[in-house]
Design a protein around this motif. Structure first.
Motif, PDB file in Angstrom:
ATOM      1  N   ASN A 177      85.202 -14.729 -40.163  1.00  0.00           N
ATOM      2  CA  ASN A 177      86.398 -13.901 -40.264  1.00  0.00           C
ATOM      3  C   ASN A 177      86.198 -12.533 -39.622  1.00  0.00           C
ATOM      4  O   ASN A 177      87.165 -11.916 -39.143  1.00  0.00           O
ATOM      5  CB  ASN A 177      86.791 -13.729 -41.733  1.00  0.00           C
ATOM      6  CG  ASN A 177      87.256 -15.033 -42.356  1.00  0.00           C
ATOM      7  OD1 ASN A 177      87.830 -15.887 -41.681  1.00  0.00           O
ATOM      8  ND2 ASN A 177      87.001 -15.190 -43.648  1.00  0.00           N
ATOM      9  N   GLU A 178      84.959 -12.049 -39.611  1.00  0.00           N
ATOM     10  CA  GLU A 178      84.704 -10.733 -39.023  1.00  0.00           C
ATOM     11  C   GLU A 178      85.009 -10.717 -37.523  1.00  0.00           C
ATOM     12  O   GLU A 178      85.500  -9.719 -36.987  1.00  0.00           O
ATOM     13  CB  GLU A 178      83.246 -10.323 -39.256  1.00  0.00           C
ATOM     14  CG  GLU A 178      82.875 -10.081 -40.713  1.00  0.00           C
ATOM     15  CD  GLU A 178      82.653 -11.368 -41.483  1.00  0.00           C
ATOM     16  OE1 GLU A 178      82.503 -11.302 -42.719  1.00  0.00           O
ATOM     17  OE2 GLU A 178      82.650 -12.440 -40.828  1.00  0.00           O
ATOM     18  N   ILE A 179      84.708 -11.821 -36.842  1.00  0.00           N
ATOM     19  CA  ILE A 179      85.001 -11.892 -35.412  1.00  0.00           C
ATOM     20  C   ILE A 179      86.504 -11.877 -35.174  1.00  0.00           C
ATOM     21  O   ILE A 179      87.006 -11.208 -34.256  1.00  0.00           O
ATOM     22  CB  ILE A 179      84.351 -13.149 -34.798  1.00  0.00           C
ATOM     23  CG1 ILE A 179      82.830 -13.047 -34.885  1.00  0.00           C
ATOM     24  CG2 ILE A 179      84.791 -13.353 -33.355  1.00  0.00           C
ATOM     25  CD1 ILE A 179      82.112 -14.237 -34.295  1.00  0.00           C
ATOM     26  N   LEU A 180      87.245 -12.618 -35.997  1.00  0.00           N
ATOM     27  CA  LEU A 180      88.698 -12.626 -35.857  1.00  0.00           C
ATOM     28  C   LEU A 180      89.285 -11.249 -36.137  1.00  0.00           C
ATOM     29  O   LEU A 180      90.197 -10.792 -35.428  1.00  0.00           O
ATOM     30  CB  LEU A 180      89.296 -13.671 -36.801  1.00  0.00           C
ATOM     31  CG  LEU A 180      88.826 -15.123 -36.610  1.00  0.00           C
ATOM     32  CD1 LEU A 180      89.500 -16.039 -37.624  1.00  0.00           C
ATOM     33  CD2 LEU A 180      89.093 -15.603 -35.200  1.00  0.00           C
ATOM     34  N   ARG A 184      91.462  -8.851 -33.612  1.00  0.00           N
ATOM     35  CA  ARG A 184      92.774  -8.292 -33.966  1.00  0.00           C
ATOM     36  C   ARG A 184      92.756  -6.769 -33.874  1.00  0.00           C
ATOM     37  O   ARG A 184      93.747  -6.144 -33.467  1.00  0.00           O
ATOM     38  CB  ARG A 184      93.144  -8.751 -35.374  1.00  0.00           C
ATOM     39  CG  ARG A 184      93.352 -10.259 -35.498  1.00  0.00           C
ATOM     40  CD  ARG A 184      93.677 -10.649 -36.917  1.00  0.00           C
ATOM     41  NE  ARG A 184      93.824 -12.098 -37.048  1.00  0.00           N
ATOM     42  CZ  ARG A 184      93.139 -12.846 -37.913  1.00  0.00           C
ATOM     43  NH1 ARG A 184      92.252 -12.260 -38.722  1.00  0.00           N
ATOM     44  NH2 ARG A 184      93.324 -14.145 -37.965  1.00  0.00           N
ATOM     45  N   ALA A 185      91.637  -6.171 -34.259  1.00  0.00           N
ATOM     46  CA  ALA A 185      91.532  -4.712 -34.181  1.00  0.00           C
ATOM     47  C   ALA A 185      91.563  -4.219 -32.741  1.00  0.00           C
ATOM     48  O   ALA A 185      92.006  -3.091 -32.461  1.00  0.00           O
ATOM     49  CB  ALA A 185      90.255  -4.241 -34.864  1.00  0.00           C
ATOM     50  N   ASP A 186      91.100  -5.047 -31.807  1.00  0.00           N
ATOM     51  CA  ASP A 186      91.150  -4.693 -30.387  1.00  0.00           C
ATOM     52  C   ASP A 186      92.515  -4.923 -29.773  1.00  0.00           C
ATOM     53  O   ASP A 186      92.693  -4.706 -28.567  1.00  0.00           O
ATOM     54  CB  ASP A 186      90.106  -5.502 -29.614  1.00  0.00           C
ATOM     55  CG  ASP A 186      88.689  -5.060 -29.934  1.00  0.00           C
ATOM     56  OD1 ASP A 186      88.529  -3.914 -30.411  1.00  0.00           O
ATOM     57  OD2 ASP A 186      87.751  -5.850 -29.719  1.00  0.00           O
ATOM     58  N   GLY A 187      93.476  -5.376 -30.568  1.00  0.00           N
ATOM     59  CA  GLY A 187      94.830  -5.543 -30.076  1.00  0.00           C
ATOM     60  C   GLY A 187      95.203  -6.941 -29.664  1.00  0.00           C
ATOM     61  O   GLY A 187      96.307  -7.154 -29.140  1.00  0.00           O
ATOM     62  N   ALA A 188      94.326  -7.922 -29.872  1.00  0.00           N
ATOM     63  CA  ALA A 188      94.635  -9.301 -29.501  1.00  0.00           C
ATOM     64  C   ALA A 188      95.580  -9.910 -30.526  1.00  0.00           C
ATOM     65  O   ALA A 188      95.415  -9.718 -31.734  1.00  0.00           O
ATOM     66  CB  ALA A 188      93.357 -10.129 -29.407  1.00  0.00           C
ATOM     67  N   GLY A 189      96.564 -10.652 -30.038  1.00  0.00           N
ATOM     68  CA  GLY A 189      97.466 -11.357 -30.928  1.00  0.00           C
ATOM     69  C   GLY A 189      96.819 -12.596 -31.505  1.00  0.00           C
ATOM     70  O   GLY A 189      95.688 -12.962 -31.154  1.00  0.00           O
ATOM     71  N   GLU A 190      97.536 -13.259 -32.391  1.00  0.00           N
ATOM     72  CA  GLU A 190      96.972 -14.435 -33.057  1.00  0.00           C
ATOM     73  C   GLU A 190      96.688 -15.563 -32.076  1.00  0.00           C
ATOM     74  O   GLU A 190      95.665 -16.241 -32.172  1.00  0.00           O
ATOM     75  CB  GLU A 190      97.926 -14.908 -34.156  1.00  0.00           C
ATOM     76  CG  GLU A 190      98.075 -13.950 -35.317  1.00  0.00           C
ATOM     77  CD  GLU A 190      96.760 -13.704 -36.033  1.00  0.00           C
ATOM     78  OE1 GLU A 190      95.938 -14.634 -36.112  1.00  0.00           O
ATOM     79  OE2 GLU A 190      96.544 -12.568 -36.501  1.00  0.00           O
ATOM     80  N   ILE A 191      97.595 -15.782 -31.128  1.00  0.00           N
ATOM     81  CA  ILE A 191      97.393 -16.863 -30.160  1.00  0.00           C
ATOM     82  C   ILE A 191      96.198 -16.553 -29.261  1.00  0.00           C
ATOM     83  O   ILE A 191      95.344 -17.407 -29.024  1.00  0.00           O
ATOM     84  CB  ILE A 191      98.674 -17.076 -29.324  1.00  0.00           C
ATOM     85  CG1 ILE A 191      99.817 -17.528 -30.225  1.00  0.00           C
ATOM     86  CG2 ILE A 191      98.420 -18.103 -28.218  1.00  0.00           C
ATOM     87  CD1 ILE A 191     101.130 -17.729 -29.492  1.00  0.00           C
ATOM     88  N   ARG A 192      96.120 -15.322 -28.768  1.00  0.00           N
ATOM     89  CA  ARG A 192      94.992 -14.957 -27.916  1.00  0.00           C
ATOM     90  C   ARG A 192      93.682 -14.982 -28.694  1.00  0.00           C
ATOM     91  O   ARG A 192      92.641 -15.383 -28.163  1.00  0.00           O
ATOM     92  CB  ARG A 192      95.230 -13.571 -27.316  1.00  0.00           C
ATOM     93  CG  ARG A 192      94.169 -13.169 -26.293  1.00  0.00           C
ATOM     94  CD  ARG A 192      94.469 -11.801 -25.700  1.00  0.00           C
ATOM     95  NE  ARG A 192      93.462 -11.437 -24.719  1.00  0.00           N
ATOM     96  CZ  ARG A 192      93.428 -10.271 -24.081  1.00  0.00           C
ATOM     97  NH1 ARG A 192      94.388  -9.360 -24.339  1.00  0.00           N
ATOM     98  NH2 ARG A 192      92.480 -10.009 -23.214  1.00  0.00           N
ATOM     99  N   THR A 193      93.708 -14.548 -29.930  1.00  0.00           N
ATOM    100  CA  THR A 193      92.505 -14.599 -30.758  1.00  0.00           C
ATOM    101  C   THR A 193      92.026 -16.030 -30.934  1.00  0.00           C
ATOM    102  O   THR A 193      90.811 -16.303 -30.858  1.00  0.00           O
ATOM    103  CB  THR A 193      92.783 -13.967 -32.134  1.00  0.00           C
ATOM    104  OG1 THR A 193      93.165 -12.600 -31.962  1.00  0.00           O
ATOM    105  CG2 THR A 193      91.557 -14.040 -33.030  1.00  0.00           C
ATOM    106  N   PHE A 194      92.960 -16.934 -31.149  1.00  0.00           N
ATOM    107  CA  PHE A 194      92.564 -18.333 -31.306  1.00  0.00           C
ATOM    108  C   PHE A 194      91.996 -18.897 -30.011  1.00  0.00           C
ATOM    109  O   PHE A 194      90.940 -19.540 -30.019  1.00  0.00           O
ATOM    110  CB  PHE A 194      93.767 -19.160 -31.758  1.00  0.00           C
ATOM    111  CG  PHE A 194      93.516 -20.638 -31.732  1.00  0.00           C
ATOM    112  CD1 PHE A 194      92.746 -21.244 -32.711  1.00  0.00           C
ATOM    113  CD2 PHE A 194      94.040 -21.432 -30.722  1.00  0.00           C
ATOM    114  CE1 PHE A 194      92.496 -22.609 -32.691  1.00  0.00           C
ATOM    115  CE2 PHE A 194      93.811 -22.795 -30.690  1.00  0.00           C
ATOM    116  CZ  PHE A 194      93.032 -23.379 -31.673  1.00  0.00           C
TER     117      PHE A 194
END
Length: 293
Positions: A177-180, A184-194
């Motif tokens: 979860n820390e990587i996710l 997200r903190a860097d501004g990536a959306g949920e789709i890009r994070t996945f």
């Protein structure tokens, strides 16, 4: 003779010998049927029923002649069956994998109302045999006029409760979860994070689900047997079963279908073997990516 090594230390007994013997027995147990198919695919009707050694070649080895007869019999219906199986395996395997990845990742990394109840339904679906659902599925599809179509085989293959469970367990343990949260903190959306973070870490499980789903769709027999009546839509499993029934009733005329059935079974194995070796490198690649991250 001394039981000591040159260094003066006593040699330890090989405790792995029983395990090695068991593995050797299992290898022989699983390879003998495959070897039987390879050998008897080269024989004609006379070679099959001459009473010779069934585990060795006869005097007339004619793979090319048998292959030509296999792909030309009944206007080349076997090639159509292979194409149908390829379509069902690709559509069912890829579709089931996509749904399993999304559902498993969602169950593992998101909290929403009804999450535990929904996941309990997935676990309960694992306990239901697939064959027990064929008749209810047939009745439901008949209401919508989907029987005797390719969708009657593809749509039920998209549901893979075991794939959802496997992806849930793997995503929960392999994707911190820390990587996710950092993405997200860097501004990536949920789709890009996945896509950029979670998916590379989940690649070994994705490949596993894809392979298992594709193989299950390729080997599926009872569902297309119940859903399809047009032999031009049959997968290779149902098609070979049809030929076996004709051969048992001796209704094939002058053509010996038993030779075609054995060779057809051998040819139908080849795509599965190729897909396994092609996807095998992705297991290693996915594990390497996970280790680097």
């Amino acid at each position: 003779m001394s039981d000591r090594s040159p260094a003066g230390t006593r040699r330890r007994p090989n405790h792995n010998l029983p395990l090695h013997l068991l593995l050797a027995f299992l290898v022989v147990y699983f390879l003998v049927p495959f070897w039987w198919v390879v050998v008897n695919s080269s024989k004609d009707a006379a070679g099959l029923f001459s009473g010779g050694n069934t585990l060795w070649f006869s005097g007339n080895v004619d793979y090319l002649g048998n292959l030509q007869q296999l792909f030309t019999y009944d206007n080349g219906i076997y090639a159509r069956w292979i194409l149908n199986s390829t379509l069902y395996a690709l559509a069912g395997g890829i579709g089931a994998t996509v749904l399993a990845v999304m559902a498993g990742y969602g169950f593992a990394k998101y909290r929403f109302a009804g999450r535990r109840f929904s996941f309990s339904l997935v676990l309960g679906a694992l306990m239901v045999p697939a064959t027990a659902l064929v008749i209810p599925t047939f009745m439901m599809f008949s209401e919508f006029g989907l029987t005797n179509t390719i969708w009657a085989v593809i749509l039920p293959s998209l549901l893979n409760p075991f794939g959802v469970y496997l992806m849930h367990v793997y995503a929960r343990d392999a994707v911190p979860n820390e990587i996710l949260d950092a993405a997200r903190a860097d501004g990536a959306g949920e789709i890009r994070t996945f896509i950029r973070v979670a998916f590379p870490l989940m690649r070994p499980a994705v490949v596993t689900v894809l392979l298992l789903s594709a193989v299950a769709s390729w080997n599926n027999y009872f569902l297309p047997l119940a859903m399809l009546s047009d032999n031009r839509l049959f997968p290779v499993t149902v098609g070979l079963g049809l030929w076996q029934g004709i051969a048992s009733a001796n209704n094939a005329g002058t053509t010996s279908l038993w030779s075609l059935i054995i060779l057809g079974a051998l040819v139908s194995i080849i795509p599965l073997v190729i897909s396994f070796f092609v996807l095998q490198r992705h297991w290693r690649g996915g594990l390497s990516v996970g280790g680097l991250r």
